[in-house]
Scaffold this motif. Structure first.
Motif, mmCIF file in Angstrom:
data_model
loop_
_atom_site.group_PDB
_atom_site.id
_atom_site.type_symbol
_atom_site.label_atom_id
_atom_site.label_comp_id
_atom_site.label_asym_id
_atom_site.label_seq_id
_atom_site.Cartn_x
_atom_site.Cartn_y
_atom_site.Cartn_z
ATOM 1 N N ILE A 48 -9.658 9.783 8.340
ATOM 2 C CA ILE A 48 -8.492 9.144 7.725
ATOM 3 C C ILE A 48 -7.857 8.095 8.632
ATOM 4 O O ILE A 48 -7.402 7.055 8.162
ATOM 5 N N ARG A 49 -7.833 8.333 9.930
ATOM 6 C CA ARG A 49 -7.232 7.346 10.821
ATOM 7 C C ARG A 49 -7.971 6.015 10.756
ATOM 8 O O ARG A 49 -7.364 4.946 10.708
ATOM 9 N N LYS A 50 -9.282 6.064 10.694
ATOM 10 C CA LYS A 50 -10.074 4.831 10.650
ATOM 11 C C LYS A 50 -9.946 4.136 9.292
ATOM 12 O O LYS A 50 -9.888 2.903 9.218
ATOM 13 N N TYR A 51 -9.914 4.912 8.216
ATOM 14 C CA TYR A 51 -9.726 4.308 6.895
ATOM 15 C C TYR A 51 -8.377 3.586 6.827
ATOM 16 O O TYR A 51 -8.277 2.443 6.363
ATOM 17 N N LEU A 52 -7.318 4.276 7.275
ATOM 18 C CA LEU A 52 -5.982 3.691 7.176
ATOM 19 C C LEU A 52 -5.798 2.514 8.126
ATOM 20 O O LEU A 52 -4.979 1.635 7.868
ATOM 21 N N ASP A 53 -6.542 2.498 9.202
ATOM 22 C CA ASP A 53 -6.474 1.367 10.127
ATOM 23 C C ASP A 53 -6.786 0.071 9.393
ATOM 24 O O ASP A 53 -6.078 -0.937 9.507
ATOM 25 N N ASP A 54 -7.843 0.086 8.582
ATOM 26 C CA ASP A 54 -8.222 -1.111 7.814
ATOM 27 C C ASP A 54 -7.187 -1.424 6.736
ATOM 28 O O ASP A 54 -6.820 -2.583 6.523
ATOM 29 N N ILE A 55 -6.739 -0.393 6.017
ATOM 30 C CA ILE A 55 -5.800 -0.606 4.912
ATOM 31 C C ILE A 55 -4.479 -1.162 5.415
ATOM 32 O O ILE A 55 -3.932 -2.139 4.872
ATOM 33 N N ILE A 56 -3.945 -0.561 6.468
ATOM 34 C CA ILE A 56 -2.659 -1.002 7.006
ATOM 35 C C ILE A 56 -2.773 -2.407 7.591
ATOM 36 O O ILE A 56 -1.841 -3.218 7.478
ATOM 37 N N LEU B 246 3.038 6.066 12.365
ATOM 38 C CA LEU B 246 4.037 5.059 12.723
ATOM 39 C C LEU B 246 3.531 4.150 13.831
ATOM 40 O O LEU B 246 3.797 2.943 13.831
ATOM 41 N N GLU B 247 2.795 4.726 14.768
ATOM 42 C CA GLU B 247 2.217 3.913 15.828
ATOM 43 C C GLU B 247 1.171 2.957 15.273
ATOM 44 O O GLU B 247 1.036 1.819 15.728
ATOM 45 N N LEU B 248 0.426 3.427 14.257
ATOM 46 C CA LEU B 248 -0.588 2.572 13.646
ATOM 47 C C LEU B 248 0.065 1.403 12.912
ATOM 48 O O LEU B 248 -0.396 0.262 12.994
ATOM 49 N N ILE B 249 1.152 1.686 12.216
ATOM 50 C CA ILE B 249 1.878 0.615 11.524
ATOM 51 C C ILE B 249 2.425 -0.393 12.527
ATOM 52 O O ILE B 249 2.308 -1.609 12.354
ATOM 53 N N LYS B 250 3.011 0.122 13.601
ATOM 54 C CA LYS B 250 3.574 -0.757 14.636
ATOM 55 C C LYS B 250 2.486 -1.597 15.295
ATOM 56 O O LYS B 250 2.682 -2.779 15.595
ATOM 57 N N HIS B 251 1.314 -0.993 15.490
ATOM 58 C CA HIS B 251 0.196 -1.699 16.107
ATOM 59 C C HIS B 251 -0.200 -2.936 15.305
ATOM 60 O O HIS B 251 -0.571 -3.966 15.863
ATOM 61 N N HIS B 252 -0.100 -2.819 13.985
ATOM 62 C CA HIS B 252 -0.468 -3.953 13.132
ATOM 63 C C HIS B 252 0.733 -4.844 12.804
ATOM 64 O O HIS B 252 0.676 -5.657 11.874
ATOM 65 N N ALA C 274 0.858 -1.180 0.000
ATOM 66 C CA ALA C 274 0.000 0.000 0.000
ATOM 67 C C ALA C 274 0.895 1.230 0.000
ATOM 68 O O ALA C 274 1.755 1.370 0.874
ATOM 69 N N ALA C 275 0.720 2.091 -0.993
ATOM 70 C CA ALA C 275 1.478 3.337 -1.086
ATOM 71 C C ALA C 275 0.587 4.467 -0.583
ATOM 72 O O ALA C 275 -0.518 4.658 -1.089
ATOM 73 N N ILE C 276 1.067 5.225 0.389
ATOM 74 C CA ILE C 276 0.298 6.305 1.004
ATOM 75 C C ILE C 276 0.967 7.630 0.667
ATOM 76 O O ILE C 276 2.155 7.818 0.923
#
Length: 523
Positions: free
Chosen positions: A198-206, A241-247, A109-111
């Motif tokens: 955007i945070r919720k959208y990216l949560d699913d994508i990431i 970065l925290e969202l990426i780390k979370h997943h 996924a490219a953001i």
């Protein structure tokens, strides 16, 4: 909700036409299917595109009437049918995204984060300028937007575009927004939504992505606080970065800019035509400026901006250099507030922007229209070097090798007119800048491209050697001191036949003097 689909259809077997055929011809097949703008995810609305296969092949038109940037339906004097931005079709933007995903692994996924409106003071804002990578892949030219391009399978992608929603009250003051429906309808997003979620959208994508490509960009807004970990927190609960780390993905996203810039560096035929138009308008404006007498740098500055715009450009591509006399010794002198004196030269570095693409041209000429002998000798030396360097602008050379050649050429040319100087003095004093750079959506385009890499067919570069003789250095001949001359053209690399796109700006001494003597009555 139902909308007509204007997207270039991504089916690789439309009417028997393959993806390769589409990529290598001017075919403009579009899917005009019905869009089923379904809302999902409960309290967080998201809009998805669903194209009906039986309706592909017919061209749809915009239903929405208010957009945040020109469309063919609202500004037919700016855009032709099928174009998203001047000279660039929706189909080309699709192929750009497809070329990007060819560089990414399946599951990536490219953001990309668009730029935000910046403020000078209080409510007074600067003119908006989009992140060029974001613009290159979408054509979307409004602030506060995020784009995601997913690669779920080989040879396919999903295009997400999250934007500011329509807002009747704010649009009363600020003008129309494209909004979420417009992101689907005009910009061919597969999925669109309100930027505030955007945070919720990216949560699913990431969560479902196997790898993330993104470059962290600084800023000072709530959106920036999410995408940049060093900015103070806004109302976002976590940053990217925290969202990426979370997943449990990579702690740091993989870099994206270098990949996008490798695509941007090689211009398409459509981009070349746009840049040729920017160069033609800008060059013609500069040549006509020769024939007018300006008392001040500010007057010439104002004329050039006017001439670029009235000739068809959107605006000046950058803050210009308009430097009379010894002011030309400052490479990027931009005060532009001095007097232009008879007997001196004026150096300009200016260009217009058309369709988002820049022209970048430098010329120097005598304020009174006639070169003195020293001015003529030094100008001729710079012109000879510039013309030889343009010949070297081929796929057999790099910017680095062209620059080295320019220094060697200057050593010969300067010696011929009486200079006794070393290569070191040329590099450090007389010619302290580089011979050129890439040109495109940015004036200094694609800085990630290595200078030592051979040029590629499709690159557009500047060739801009210059000589700047200090006023008070006794090492150099007295009659040349205080003169600064730079001659810059925009050059399209086409195998072994470079094409100058800024040739309307006269540069031969006779042509310059003839243009200075002409009484131009119009733009």
């Amino acid at each position: 909700m139902m909308r007509q689909c204007t997207r270039p259809c991504r089916s690789f077997h439309i009417a028997g036409i393959s993806a390769l055929d589409l990529a290598t011809t001017n075919t403009t097949i579009k899917c005009s299917g019905i869009l089923n703008l379904s809302r999902t995810r409960g309290i967080v609305p998201i809009y998805r595109r669903q194209c009906h296969p039986e309706s592909r092949g017919r061209r749809g038109y915009a239903v929405q009437t208010g957009f945040g940037q020109p469309t063919f339906e609202t500004r037919p004097h700016i855009l032709k049918e099928g174009e998203l931005t001047p000279g660039i079709s929706a189909l080309e933007y699709h192929f750009r995204r497809h070329k990007l995903i060819e560089q990414l692994p399946v599951g990536a996924a490219a953001i990309l984060v668009g730029n935000e409106l910046k403020y000078r003071s209080g409510a007074v804002f600067y003119e908006f300028h989009q992140n060029p990578d974001f613009f290159y892949l979408s054509g979307f030219n409004e602030p506060r937007a995020v784009m995601v391009i997913e690669k779920p399978f080989e040879n396919d992608y999903t295009f997400h575009l999250y934007v500011q929603p329509k807002d009747e009250r704010k649009e009363l003051w600020e003008g129309p927004r494209t909004g979420v429906d417009g992101a689907l309808e005009m910009f061919n997003a597969d999925e669109a939504g309100d930027i505030k979620f955007i945070r919720k959208y990216l949560d699913d994508i990431i969560a479902r992505a196997q790898s993330i490509y993104m470059d962290i960009a600084p800023g000072n807004s709530e959106i920036a606080s999410f995408f940049h970990p060093h900015v103070r927190r806004g109302t976002m609960e976590v940053n990217i970065l925290e969202l990426i780390k979370h997943h449990k993905k990579e702690t740091t996203p993989r870099p994206l800019t270098r990949i996008v810039q490798s695509l941007r560096a090689v211009k398409s035929e459509a981009e070349l035509k746009v840049m040729q138009k920017a160069g033609k308008i800008s060059g013609r404006a500069i040549t006509r400026a020769y024939g007018r007498r300006f008392a001040k740098e500010a007057d010439l500055n104002a004329y050039l901006d006017y001439a670029f715009r009235i000739g068809g450009c959107e605006k000046s591509a950058y803050v210009p250099v308009v430097a009379g006399g010894k002011n030309a010794l400052g490479i990027h002198y931009t005060r532009n507030d001095d007097i232009l004196n008879d007997g001196e030269m004026v150096l300009i570095d200016a260009g217009g922007q058309y369709g988002g693409y820049c022209a970048d041209i430098s010329r120097a000429w005598p304020v009174n229209g006639k070169f003195t002998e020293p001015q003529k000798d030094l100008y001729h030396a710079v012109l000879n070097v510039q013309k030889e360097c343009i010949k070297l602008a081929t796929t057999s050379n790099s910017l680095e090798s062209i620059h080295r050649s320019s220094v060697d050429l200057f050593a010969v040319e300067l010696r011929n007119i009486g200079f006794d100087t070393s290569l070191s003095e040329i590099n450090s004093i007389l010619y302290p800048h580089y011979v050129g750079h890439h040109l495109g959506l940015d004036v200094h385009d694609c800085p990630e491209q290595p200078r030592r890499q051979n040029l590629k067919s499709g690159n557009v570069i500047t060739i801009e050697p210059g000589i700047y003789v200090p006023v008070d250095n006794p090492k150099f001949p007295k009659h040349f001191r205080g003169i600064g001359i730079r001659i810059e053209d925009n050059v399209y690399i086409h195998d072994d036949s470079p094409i100058v796109t800024s040739g309307e700006a006269a540069k031969e001494i006779k042509d310059v003097e003839d243009a200075c003597a002409a009484a131009w009555k119009d733009i």
